[in-house]
Write a protein that holds these residues in place. Sequence first.
Motif, mmCIF file in Angstrom:
data_model
loop_
_atom_site.group_PDB
_atom_site.id
_atom_site.type_symbol
_atom_site.label_atom_id
_atom_site.label_comp_id
_atom_site.label_asym_id
_atom_site.label_seq_id
_atom_site.Cartn_x
_atom_site.Cartn_y
_atom_site.Cartn_z
ATOM 1 N N THR A 27 35.377 28.728 16.243
ATOM 2 C CA THR A 27 34.966 29.329 14.969
ATOM 3 C C THR A 27 33.573 29.930 15.082
ATOM 4 O O THR A 27 33.308 31.041 14.591
ATOM 5 N N PHE A 28 32.670 29.179 15.732
ATOM 6 C CA PHE A 28 31.300 29.660 15.932
ATOM 7 C C PHE A 28 31.010 29.840 17.416
ATOM 8 O O PHE A 28 31.425 29.022 18.240
ATOM 9 N N GLN A 29 30.313 30.912 17.719
ATOM 10 C CA GLN A 29 29.809 31.150 19.068
ATOM 11 C C GLN A 29 28.293 31.291 18.941
ATOM 12 O O GLN A 29 27.802 32.252 18.355
ATOM 13 N N ALA A 30 27.553 30.310 19.472
ATOM 14 C CA ALA A 30 26.113 30.253 19.234
ATOM 15 C C ALA A 30 25.303 30.547 20.494
ATOM 16 O O ALA A 30 25.687 30.176 21.606
ATOM 17 N N VAL A 31 24.174 31.210 20.281
ATOM 18 C CA VAL A 31 23.183 31.448 21.327
ATOM 19 C C VAL A 31 21.830 31.081 20.744
ATOM 20 O O VAL A 31 21.493 31.508 19.637
ATOM 21 N N CYS A 32 21.051 30.283 21.486
ATOM 22 C CA CYS A 32 19.731 29.866 21.023
ATOM 23 C C CYS A 32 18.650 30.520 21.878
ATOM 24 O O CYS A 32 18.770 30.597 23.103
ATOM 25 N N PHE A 33 17.587 30.974 21.237
ATOM 26 C CA PHE A 33 16.469 31.625 21.927
ATOM 27 C C PHE A 33 15.219 30.751 21.773
ATOM 28 O O PHE A 33 14.841 30.406 20.652
ATOM 29 N N GLU A 34 14.587 30.414 22.898
ATOM 30 C CA GLU A 34 13.403 29.558 22.886
ATOM 31 C C GLU A 34 12.330 30.143 23.799
ATOM 32 O O GLU A 34 12.572 30.388 24.971
ATOM 33 N N GLN A 35 11.114 30.354 23.252
ATOM 34 C CA GLN A 35 10.082 31.000 24.052
ATOM 35 C C GLN A 35 9.425 30.041 25.058
ATOM 36 O O GLN A 35 8.840 30.483 26.043
ATOM 37 N N ASN A 36 9.516 28.737 24.829
ATOM 38 C CA ASN A 36 9.000 27.786 25.812
ATOM 39 C C ASN A 36 9.971 27.631 26.976
ATOM 40 O O ASN A 36 11.144 28.020 26.884
ATOM 41 N N SER A 37 9.489 27.007 28.043
ATOM 42 C CA SER A 37 10.329 26.806 29.221
ATOM 43 C C SER A 37 11.154 25.530 29.129
ATOM 44 O O SER A 37 11.888 25.191 30.057
ATOM 45 N N ARG A 38 11.026 24.812 28.008
ATOM 46 C CA ARG A 38 11.802 23.592 27.779
ATOM 47 C C ARG A 38 12.064 23.458 26.285
ATOM 48 O O ARG A 38 11.431 24.129 25.467
ATOM 49 N N VAL A 39 12.971 22.589 25.917
ATOM 50 C CA VAL A 39 13.252 22.366 24.497
ATOM 51 C C VAL A 39 12.237 21.377 23.931
ATOM 52 O O VAL A 39 11.563 20.664 24.669
ATOM 53 N N GLY A 40 12.140 21.321 22.608
ATOM 54 C CA GLY A 40 11.250 20.355 21.973
ATOM 55 C C GLY A 40 10.346 20.938 20.912
ATOM 56 O O GLY A 40 9.782 20.212 20.093
ATOM 57 N N GLY A 41 10.162 22.263 20.921
ATOM 58 C CA GLY A 41 9.382 22.915 19.868
ATOM 59 C C GLY A 41 7.969 22.388 19.734
ATOM 60 O O GLY A 41 7.228 22.295 20.718
ATOM 61 N N THR A 42 7.603 22.004 18.529
ATOM 62 C CA THR A 42 6.234 21.575 18.249
ATOM 63 C C THR A 42 5.845 20.303 18.986
ATOM 64 O O THR A 42 4.664 19.971 19.097
ATOM 65 N N TRP A 43 6.838 19.572 19.523
ATOM 66 C CA TRP A 43 6.559 18.308 20.208
ATOM 67 C C TRP A 43 6.190 18.496 21.678
ATOM 68 O O TRP A 43 5.969 17.517 22.388
ATOM 69 N N ILE A 44 6.111 19.720 22.137
ATOM 70 C CA ILE A 44 5.680 19.984 23.518
ATOM 71 C C ILE A 44 4.152 20.010 23.543
ATOM 72 O O ILE A 44 3.527 20.948 23.052
ATOM 73 N N TYR A 45 3.563 18.983 24.103
ATOM 74 C CA TYR A 45 2.095 18.890 24.137
ATOM 75 C C TYR A 45 1.526 19.732 25.276
ATOM 76 O O TYR A 45 2.092 19.797 26.366
ATOM 77 N N THR A 46 0.378 20.349 25.023
ATOM 78 C CA THR A 46 -0.361 21.053 26.057
ATOM 79 C C THR A 46 -1.854 20.930 25.777
ATOM 80 O O THR A 46 -2.280 20.901 24.615
ATOM 81 N N ASP A 47 -2.651 20.837 26.835
ATOM 82 C CA ASP A 47 -4.103 20.832 26.674
ATOM 83 C C ASP A 47 -4.623 22.205 26.258
ATOM 84 O O ASP A 47 -5.741 22.324 25.745
ATOM 85 N N GLN A 48 -3.818 23.229 26.498
ATOM 86 C CA GLN A 48 -4.247 24.595 26.190
ATOM 87 C C GLN A 48 -4.376 24.822 24.685
ATOM 88 O O GLN A 48 -3.631 24.241 23.890
ATOM 89 N N THR A 49 -5.305 25.680 24.326
ATOM 90 C CA THR A 49 -5.426 26.147 22.944
ATOM 91 C C THR A 49 -5.544 27.670 22.988
ATOM 92 O O THR A 49 -5.788 28.250 24.043
ATOM 93 N N GLY A 50 -5.384 28.298 21.831
ATOM 94 C CA GLY A 50 -5.486 29.765 21.796
ATOM 95 C C GLY A 50 -4.177 30.414 22.185
ATOM 96 O O GLY A 50 -3.244 30.485 21.379
#
Length: 223
Positions: A27-50
Amino acid sequence: MTIRVAVIGAGAAGLCALRHLTTRQPTFQAVCFEQNSRVGGTWIYTDQTGVDDHGLPIHSSMYKNLRTNLPKEVMAFPDFPFRKDLPSFVRHEDMLDYLESYADRFDLLKYIKLSTTVDLVHPQKHTDKVEWQITYKTLTDPDVIPVTETFDAVMVCNGHYSVPMIPSVPGLDLFRGKVTHSHDYRYPSEFEGQRVACLGAAASGQDISVDVSSAAKHVLNSL
């Protein structure tokens, strides 16, 4: 009839949407687009800022010592509990591990285009329906030409914590000390021995005030 759905973002909301869409095939055919190299969204921690290595604004507001302000028993998806050995208020690393495990458990990675940005979402109106043109490109090869595909529906799951809201504070431009937004806060050692005023006493304001106090000389938390 198959309904093509574009899911933008592979954080908690995007993964949950993708999990339920992909269990209702064909019924559904889904494609997800993610700009990070892994899943997790806001929970991906990085020391980088800016900006990141691709020149894009850093998405996450995670800081090194962050724990959730909601218990895991409330945050868990109904059909996928957290590990029992974890405390109720988990660290951001545990939350990221939970989301990655969720993606593995429901075999979601094969539907996700990682390191991919969506540059344009454009509606195409027809007599009986609206279709959506999604223009996207990969970040791993800057020479690749953007691709445009047509979908029947779009689910925008890119969150609302990535753009800091900075109020207009009279006299702030005259202040000679360091001014930073909580979005760019990472660890208390940045403020070692300093006098710090945290403006705002909601969840992040209170939590960061406590975190900074482990290194700062004096901390004032103001409403």
